[in-house]
Scaffold this active site. Structure first.
Site, PDB file in Angstrom:
ATOM      1  N   PRO A 196       0.833  -1.211   0.000  1.00 34.59           N
ATOM      2  CA  PRO A 196       0.000   0.000   0.000  1.00 34.59           C
ATOM      3  C   PRO A 196       0.861   1.252   0.000  1.00 34.59           C
ATOM      4  O   PRO A 196       1.871   1.321   0.701  1.00 34.59           O
ATOM      5  CB  PRO A 196      -0.781  -0.106   1.316  1.00 34.59           C
ATOM      6  CG  PRO A 196       0.098  -0.916   2.217  1.00 34.59           C
ATOM      7  CD  PRO A 196       0.906  -1.836   1.328  1.00 34.59           C
ATOM      8  N   CYS A 213      -0.339  28.419 -16.802  1.00 34.35           N
ATOM      9  CA  CYS A 213      -0.889  28.922 -18.061  1.00 34.35           C
ATOM     10  C   CYS A 213      -1.572  27.813 -18.837  1.00 34.35           C
ATOM     11  O   CYS A 213      -1.148  27.458 -19.953  1.00 34.35           O
ATOM     12  CB  CYS A 213       0.228  29.552 -18.874  1.00 34.35           C
ATOM     13  SG  CYS A 213       0.747  31.071 -18.111  1.00 34.35           S
TER      14      CYS A 213
HETATM   15  N1  LLP Z   1       2.900  -1.695  -5.967  1.00 31.02           N
HETATM   16  C1  LLP Z   1       3.095  -1.509  -7.279  1.00 31.02           C
HETATM   17  C2  LLP Z   1       3.829  -2.502  -8.053  1.00 31.02           C
HETATM   18  C3  LLP Z   1       2.603  -0.349  -7.893  1.00 31.02           C
HETATM   19  O1  LLP Z   1       2.797  -0.176  -9.195  1.00 31.02           O
HETATM   20  C4  LLP Z   1       1.900   0.612  -7.135  1.00 31.02           C
HETATM   21  C5  LLP Z   1       1.385   1.807  -7.756  1.00 31.02           C
HETATM   22  C6  LLP Z   1       1.718   0.373  -5.764  1.00 31.02           C
HETATM   23  C7  LLP Z   1       2.238  -0.799  -5.212  1.00 31.02           C
HETATM   24  C8  LLP Z   1       1.022   1.342  -4.848  1.00 31.02           C
HETATM   25  O2  LLP Z   1      -0.296   1.606  -5.209  1.00 31.02           O
HETATM   26  P1  LLP Z   1      -1.225   2.437  -4.193  1.00 31.02           P
HETATM   27  O3  LLP Z   1      -1.457   1.573  -2.991  1.00 31.02           O
HETATM   28  O4  LLP Z   1      -0.488   3.662  -3.801  1.00 31.02           O
HETATM   29  O5  LLP Z   1      -2.442   2.735  -4.979  1.00 31.02           O
HETATM   30  N2  LLP Z   1      -0.055   8.123  -9.942  1.00 31.02           N
HETATM   31  C9  LLP Z   1      -1.308   7.383  -9.715  1.00 31.02           C
HETATM   32  C10 LLP Z   1      -1.083   6.084  -9.079  1.00 31.02           C
HETATM   33  C11 LLP Z   1      -0.140   5.212  -9.849  1.00 31.02           C
HETATM   34  C12 LLP Z   1       0.220   4.029  -9.062  1.00 31.02           C
HETATM   35  C13 LLP Z   1       1.238   3.213  -9.737  1.00 31.02           C
HETATM   36  N3  LLP Z   1       1.593   2.065  -8.983  1.00 31.02           N
HETATM   37  C14 LLP Z   1      -2.247   8.251  -8.887  1.00 31.02           C
HETATM   38  O6  LLP Z   1      -1.872   9.363  -8.560  1.00 31.02           O
HETATM   39  O7  LLP Z   1      -3.355   7.832  -8.601  1.00 31.02           O
END
Ligand code: LLP
Length: 478
Positions: free
Chosen positions: A306, A380
């Site tokens: 997470p 911008c």
């Molecule tokens: N593990 C792996 C292999 C991942 O690719 C990711 C996120 C996570 C864990 C963690 O995911 P989380 O629990 O934080 O959702 N920039 C996007 C999110 C991209 C996430 C990419 N990978 C946003 O701002 O929503």
């Protein structure tokens, strides 16, 4: 002194956020007017106790739920959500492990003294230098993402006399997002080995050809982001356990580990209703146990990753309003464009994903009737939106402080210096104190990047080319 109690806020705000009797917002005991006076705006604020509570809740809930089915679970915080040295130290304190996906994130972990055996490293195109850094630092597991990488890791590990723990990233064919998942989609993306066409079992075979340098720990799957239900994890876990069983049958090896990735959703607005860590842990433990029981496979050691769910809700971005512009959109709708002193450079998520946020005045209460407002930044671009739709008091005006909650994850880490707007600082707030985790960038920082660090000389036999690179006498760029 006003005797009325402070009002607590909804779950979109950090646990330590409240509205004081005189109308200001307080986070972790700090009046945000004082925080703005001390640190300036815009600023990313983190409620440190809130991060600790969430980290602990994940650790405890998963330890308990998986303990109950006779195995262990590790929580690897996904550093991509937000990472800096004090954050890494906090996670270490709370007994979490760390998932990094670049040499840069690994460098932060190293600086924090994070033990290598509690680090996992991802990335679909790790450079040889990154692999080398990870292996020499003793990173416990590299999550391998391609056939080329199997050979690269084996080569570097052999050169250092190391047997490197690796997991294989699997494309389970599950794509999950908020409130929905698709179990046949998502072959068409860059991560992992496909289950569908035999690639994964080929990769297993290739790893087993290097017993002196690679040790296959198990499979890894990450099915998506901002997930509010467990069905997607159930399908992925079932598919992964089945291939673990296949490996046991074909190669006589019981793989000891299984990583289910991250993606646990959070509330960005009051419309979002995420599961708690104990709910998610309980459901995942049942899922894993069912999948293992169904095929008679021992329950592996589980890990999850997470990011957002640990740090997202702990963050609030504090802005100052600079202009308010009523725009007559239709006869019955006037939209108030409220411009703040940051925008898509400190939070690109609305522009990238149409992400919803909310906002409240942070420095005062107002009895004025609410108006339909759109909080926009100073960049911008007309897509420079911070909060698309929010009701704000009709007397919102220049000089007001505005707080946007749920900005702890993927805001600082996705931020840019677009339009040469320096990045805001990250300030950790705790009862009785605050500290600068990352200082505010200055225009001087931006200007300092120009030129000076460039590799000044071209290698012998090459000359500086017209386009700045090094070129051979025949004009080919090198
Ligand atoms: N593990 C792996 C292999 C991942 O690719 C990711 C996120 C996570 C864990 C963690 O995911 P989380 O629990 O934080 O959702 N920039 C996007 C999110 C991209 C996430 C990419 N990978 C946003 O701002 O929503």
């Amino acid at each position: 002194m006003d005797a009325s109690p402070a009002a607590t806020l909804s779950a979109v705000w950090p646990m330590g956020a409240e509205r004081t009797p005189d109308g200001a917002l307080r986070v972790a005991g700090h009046d945000l007017r004082d925080v703005a006076a001390q640190y300036g705006t815009p600023a990313y604020l983190l409620d440190e106790a809130d991060i600790r509570t969430r980290a602990r809740a994940f650790k405890e809930a998963f330890t308990e739920a998986f303990g109950a089915i006779g195995t262990q679970a590790d929580v690897f915080y996904a550093g991509k959500a937000f990472l800096c040295t004090p954050m890494a130290r906090l996670l270490l304190d709370e007994g979490l492990s760390l998932d990094v996906c670049t040499g840069g994130e690994l460098a932060v972990a190293r600086k924090a003294g994070f033990p290598g055996d509690r680090i996992g490293m991802h990335g679909n195109n790790k450079s040889v230098a990154e692999i080398e850094d990870a292996i020499t630092y003793g990173v416990g597991r590299l999550i391998v993402d391609s056939f080329e990488e199997i050979e690269r890791v084996a080569h570097v590990a052999a050169a250092h006399g190391v047997v490197q723990g690796v997991m294989l990233r699997v494309k389970t064919g599950v794509e999950a997002h908020t409130h929905e998942f698709i179990a046949t989609a998502h072959e068409d993306q860059k991560f992992g080995f496909s289950l569908a066409d035999g690639q994964l079992m080929d990769a297993v075979g290739r790893i087993l050809e290097h017993p002196d340098s690679l040790r296959l720990l198990g499979f890894h799957s990450h099915i998506g982001s901002q997930i509010f239900e467990s069905e997607g994890f159930a399908v992925a876990a079932e598919r992964l356990i089945n291939v673990q069983l296949q490996v046991a049958r074909e190669h006589g090896i019981v793989l000891p580990e299984l990583d289910l990735g991250g993606g646990f959703g959070i509330a960005y607005t009051d419309r979002d209703t995420p599961l708690s860590a104990p709910q998610m842990a309980g459901q995942l433990a049942q899922i894993v146990q069912r999948a293992c029981d169904a095929v008679g496979h021992p329950v592996p050691h589980i890990s999850i990753e997470p990011g957002r769910a640990i740090v997202g809700p702990s963050g609030v971005t504090l802005y100052e309003v600079g202009t308010v512009k009523p725009v007559q959109v239709r006869d019955e709708l006037t939209r108030y464009y409220v411009s703040v002193d940051g925008g898509m450079s400190d939070n690109p998520r609305p522009a990238l994903y149409e992400a919803d946020y909310t906002a409240q005045l942070a420095g005062r209460a107002s009895e004025a009737a609410p108006v339909t407002a759109r909080v926009v930044g100073k960049h911008c671009e007309s897509g420079d939106i911070v909060v698309r739709d929010v009701q704000l008091p009709g007397d919102v005006r220049a000089g007001d402080l505005l707080a946007v909650p749920a900005t702890g994850a993927y805001c600082r880490s996705l931020s840019s210096q677009y339009n040469h707007v320096p990045r805001p600082p990250v300030i950790a707030l705790r009862d009785g104190g605050s500290s600068v985790w990352i200082r505010r960038e200055t225009i001087g920082d931006l200007l300092a990047l120009e030129g000076r660090n460039e590799r000044a000389n071209c290698p012998v036999g090459l000359r500086r080319g017209r386009f700045g690179g090094c070129e051979a006498a025949d004009g080919a760029l090198r």
